[in-house]
Design a protein around this motif. Structure first.
Motif, PDB file in Angstrom:
ATOM      1  N   MET A   1      14.858  32.762   5.653  1.00  0.00           N
ATOM      2  CA  MET A   1      15.947  33.739   5.678  1.00  0.00           C
ATOM      3  C   MET A   1      15.561  35.079   5.048  1.00  0.00           C
ATOM      4  O   MET A   1      16.056  36.132   5.455  1.00  0.00           O
ATOM      5  CB  MET A   1      17.159  33.164   4.939  1.00  0.00           C
ATOM      6  CG  MET A   1      17.783  31.964   5.637  1.00  0.00           C
ATOM      7  SD  MET A   1      19.110  31.225   4.630  1.00  0.00           S
ATOM      8  CE  MET A   1      19.597  29.847   5.683  1.00  0.00           C
ATOM      9  N   TYR A   2      14.666  35.055   4.050  1.00  0.00           N
ATOM     10  CA  TYR A   2      14.317  36.290   3.327  1.00  0.00           C
ATOM     11  C   TYR A   2      12.831  36.623   3.448  1.00  0.00           C
ATOM     12  O   TYR A   2      12.261  37.285   2.586  1.00  0.00           O
ATOM     13  CB  TYR A   2      14.679  36.129   1.843  1.00  0.00           C
ATOM     14  CG  TYR A   2      16.146  35.896   1.597  1.00  0.00           C
ATOM     15  CD1 TYR A   2      17.081  36.911   1.780  1.00  0.00           C
ATOM     16  CD2 TYR A   2      16.611  34.649   1.183  1.00  0.00           C
ATOM     17  CE1 TYR A   2      18.421  36.694   1.566  1.00  0.00           C
ATOM     18  CE2 TYR A   2      17.962  34.418   0.961  1.00  0.00           C
ATOM     19  CZ  TYR A   2      18.856  35.445   1.157  1.00  0.00           C
ATOM     20  OH  TYR A   2      20.193  35.227   0.938  1.00  0.00           O
ATOM     21  N   ARG A   3      12.202  36.221   4.542  1.00  0.00           N
ATOM     22  CA  ARG A   3      10.766  36.393   4.714  1.00  0.00           C
ATOM     23  C   ARG A   3      10.333  37.856   4.768  1.00  0.00           C
ATOM     24  O   ARG A   3       9.145  38.164   4.536  1.00  0.00           O
ATOM     25  CB  ARG A   3      10.289  35.683   5.980  1.00  0.00           C
ATOM     26  CG  ARG A   3      10.970  36.151   7.266  1.00  0.00           C
ATOM     27  CD  ARG A   3      10.659  35.209   8.423  1.00  0.00           C
ATOM     28  NE  ARG A   3      11.299  35.614   9.663  1.00  0.00           N
ATOM     29  CZ  ARG A   3      12.574  35.329   9.955  1.00  0.00           C
ATOM     30  NH1 ARG A   3      13.321  34.660   9.097  1.00  0.00           N
ATOM     31  NH2 ARG A   3      13.105  35.722  11.108  1.00  0.00           N
ATOM     32  N   LYS A   4      11.255  38.759   5.047  1.00  0.00           N
ATOM     33  CA  LYS A   4      10.900  40.174   5.165  1.00  0.00           C
ATOM     34  C   LYS A   4      11.194  40.969   3.898  1.00  0.00           C
ATOM     35  O   LYS A   4      10.949  42.167   3.852  1.00  0.00           O
ATOM     36  CB  LYS A   4      11.653  40.806   6.347  1.00  0.00           C
ATOM     37  CG  LYS A   4      11.277  40.202   7.701  1.00  0.00           C
ATOM     38  CD  LYS A   4      12.044  40.879   8.826  1.00  0.00           C
ATOM     39  CE  LYS A   4      11.657  40.290  10.178  1.00  0.00           C
ATOM     40  NZ  LYS A   4      12.403  40.926  11.300  1.00  0.00           N
ATOM     41  N   THR A   5      11.733  40.311   2.874  1.00  0.00           N
ATOM     42  CA  THR A   5      12.082  41.027   1.646  1.00  0.00           C
ATOM     43  C   THR A   5      11.415  40.344   0.455  1.00  0.00           C
ATOM     44  O   THR A   5      12.055  39.594  -0.289  1.00  0.00           O
ATOM     45  CB  THR A   5      13.611  41.060   1.450  1.00  0.00           C
ATOM     46  OG1 THR A   5      14.113  39.704   1.457  1.00  0.00           O
ATOM     47  CG2 THR A   5      14.285  41.840   2.554  1.00  0.00           C
ATOM     48  N   VAL A   6      10.130  40.620   0.290  1.00  0.00           N
ATOM     49  CA  VAL A   6       9.350  39.995  -0.784  1.00  0.00           C
ATOM     50  C   VAL A   6       8.535  41.064  -1.512  1.00  0.00           C
ATOM     51  O   VAL A   6       7.947  41.947  -0.888  1.00  0.00           O
ATOM     52  CB  VAL A   6       8.387  38.927  -0.215  1.00  0.00           C
ATOM     53  CG1 VAL A   6       7.626  38.237  -1.344  1.00  0.00           C
ATOM     54  CG2 VAL A   6       9.144  37.911   0.617  1.00  0.00           C
ATOM     55  N   ASP A   7       8.504  40.987  -2.841  1.00  0.00           N
ATOM     56  CA  ASP A   7       7.662  41.878  -3.635  1.00  0.00           C
ATOM     57  C   ASP A   7       6.371  41.122  -3.964  1.00  0.00           C
ATOM     58  O   ASP A   7       6.311  40.357  -4.935  1.00  0.00           O
ATOM     59  CB  ASP A   7       8.381  42.278  -4.929  1.00  0.00           C
ATOM     60  CG  ASP A   7       7.672  43.409  -5.657  1.00  0.00           C
ATOM     61  OD1 ASP A   7       6.434  43.363  -5.720  1.00  0.00           O
ATOM     62  OD2 ASP A   7       8.344  44.321  -6.177  1.00  0.00           O
ATOM     63  N   TRP A   8       5.339  41.339  -3.164  1.00  0.00           N
ATOM     64  CA  TRP A   8       4.087  40.595  -3.326  1.00  0.00           C
ATOM     65  C   TRP A   8       3.338  41.002  -4.587  1.00  0.00           C
ATOM     66  O   TRP A   8       2.567  40.201  -5.138  1.00  0.00           O
ATOM     67  CB  TRP A   8       3.202  40.788  -2.103  1.00  0.00           C
ATOM     68  CG  TRP A   8       3.794  40.206  -0.853  1.00  0.00           C
ATOM     69  CD1 TRP A   8       4.360  40.878   0.186  1.00  0.00           C
ATOM     70  CD2 TRP A   8       3.899  38.814  -0.538  1.00  0.00           C
ATOM     71  NE1 TRP A   8       4.806  40.003   1.140  1.00  0.00           N
ATOM     72  CE2 TRP A   8       4.541  38.723   0.728  1.00  0.00           C
ATOM     73  CE3 TRP A   8       3.516  37.638  -1.187  1.00  0.00           C
ATOM     74  CZ2 TRP A   8       4.805  37.505   1.339  1.00  0.00           C
ATOM     75  CZ3 TRP A   8       3.773  36.418  -0.582  1.00  0.00           C
ATOM     76  CH2 TRP A   8       4.411  36.357   0.667  1.00  0.00           C
TER      77      TRP A   8
END
Length: 248
Positions: free
Chosen positions: A64-71
């Motif tokens: 669901m949140y695969r596009k909003t990550v702080d790597w």
């Protein structure tokens, strides 16, 4: 043999719903599920049973949140978390159930107090609360690895860190999802080695998976409609409630 009556299954069902919602809406709430599982199952085995549900919730949160990550944050936490998990494994093998709960509860309350103090101090000097530095990230990462290994209670610890980093709601949830999926999967061999994760425990968890899935979708719907201020306040409140539950 672990025998469960209707009330026991009801409590585990509530805990499963909390797990699903915590992964897609309210990080830290899973600590309440820790308390419910420990109230129904033997405390040490309860950590293994809950671990399966947490991994299922992590998978849905990642999707669901695969596009909003702080790597950048995740890369900073890798080694401290590994150290924390290793220390937690040794502690879990030697400590009693009561000692485990008390140690985690004290850590969470201390972190909560520190977070509130930093916010109050920033308001007093009329400055924006500073973000934690690299050293603080190492400290939070180690504590997160330790607490998630011994009691599946790493959510509130990492919530305090990510909250201080002032991440938007969806970035907060996406970063948390990837972080805990990696950590939780890495814990499986340790739980098997300690004799906590067996076929009987797995079957109990498998029965509860549908509730986690439904709650995860409901949580995602609410997450897209919650304000940043309300989200941060709920995270702080749930951390306090979870810490008190562990202490009591």
């Amino acid at each position: 043999m672990i025998e469960l009556d209707a009330s026991g299954w009801a409590l585990l069902g509530c805990a499963a719903v909390i797990v699903g919602a915590s992964k897609t809406m309210l990080p830290g709430a899973a600590t309440l599920a820790v308390a419910l599982f420990a109230a129904v199952l033997p405390a040490r085995e309860s950590t293994a049973a809950l671990l399966i549900l947490l991994i299922v919730g992590d998978l849905f949160a990642i999707w669901m949140y695969r596009k909003t990550v702080d790597w950048t944050i995740l890369r900073r936490l890798i080694w401290p978390v590994i150290i924390g998990v290793a220390v937690g494994t040794v502690f879990l093998g030697a400590a009693s159930d009561g000692a485990v709960r008390r140690v985690i509860g004290v850590i969470l309350l201390a972190l909560l107090g520190f977070t509130l103090w930093r916010r109050r101090r920033a308001r007093t000097v009329q400055e924006r609360e500073p973000k934690p530095g690299r050293l603080a990230g190492y400290g939070f990462g180690s504590l997160g690895g330790f607490t998630t290994m011994v009691a599946n209670a790493g959510g509130p610890v990492m919530s305090m860190y990510l909250l201080a980093m002032r991440l938007p709601v969806t970035t907060f949830l996406g970063t948390t999802a990837y972080f805990f999926f990696t950590v939780n999967v890495s814990k499986i061999p340790f739980h098997i080695g300690l004799g906590l994760l067996n076929w009987e425990v797995f079957l109990i968890s498998a029965t509860l998976i549908p509730m986690v899935v439904v709650a995860a979708f409901i949580g995602r719907w609410f997450a897209g409609r919650i304000s940043q201020k309300l989200f941060e306040r709920l995270v702080l409140v749930l951390t306090a409630v979870g810490a008190v539950n562990l202490l009591l």
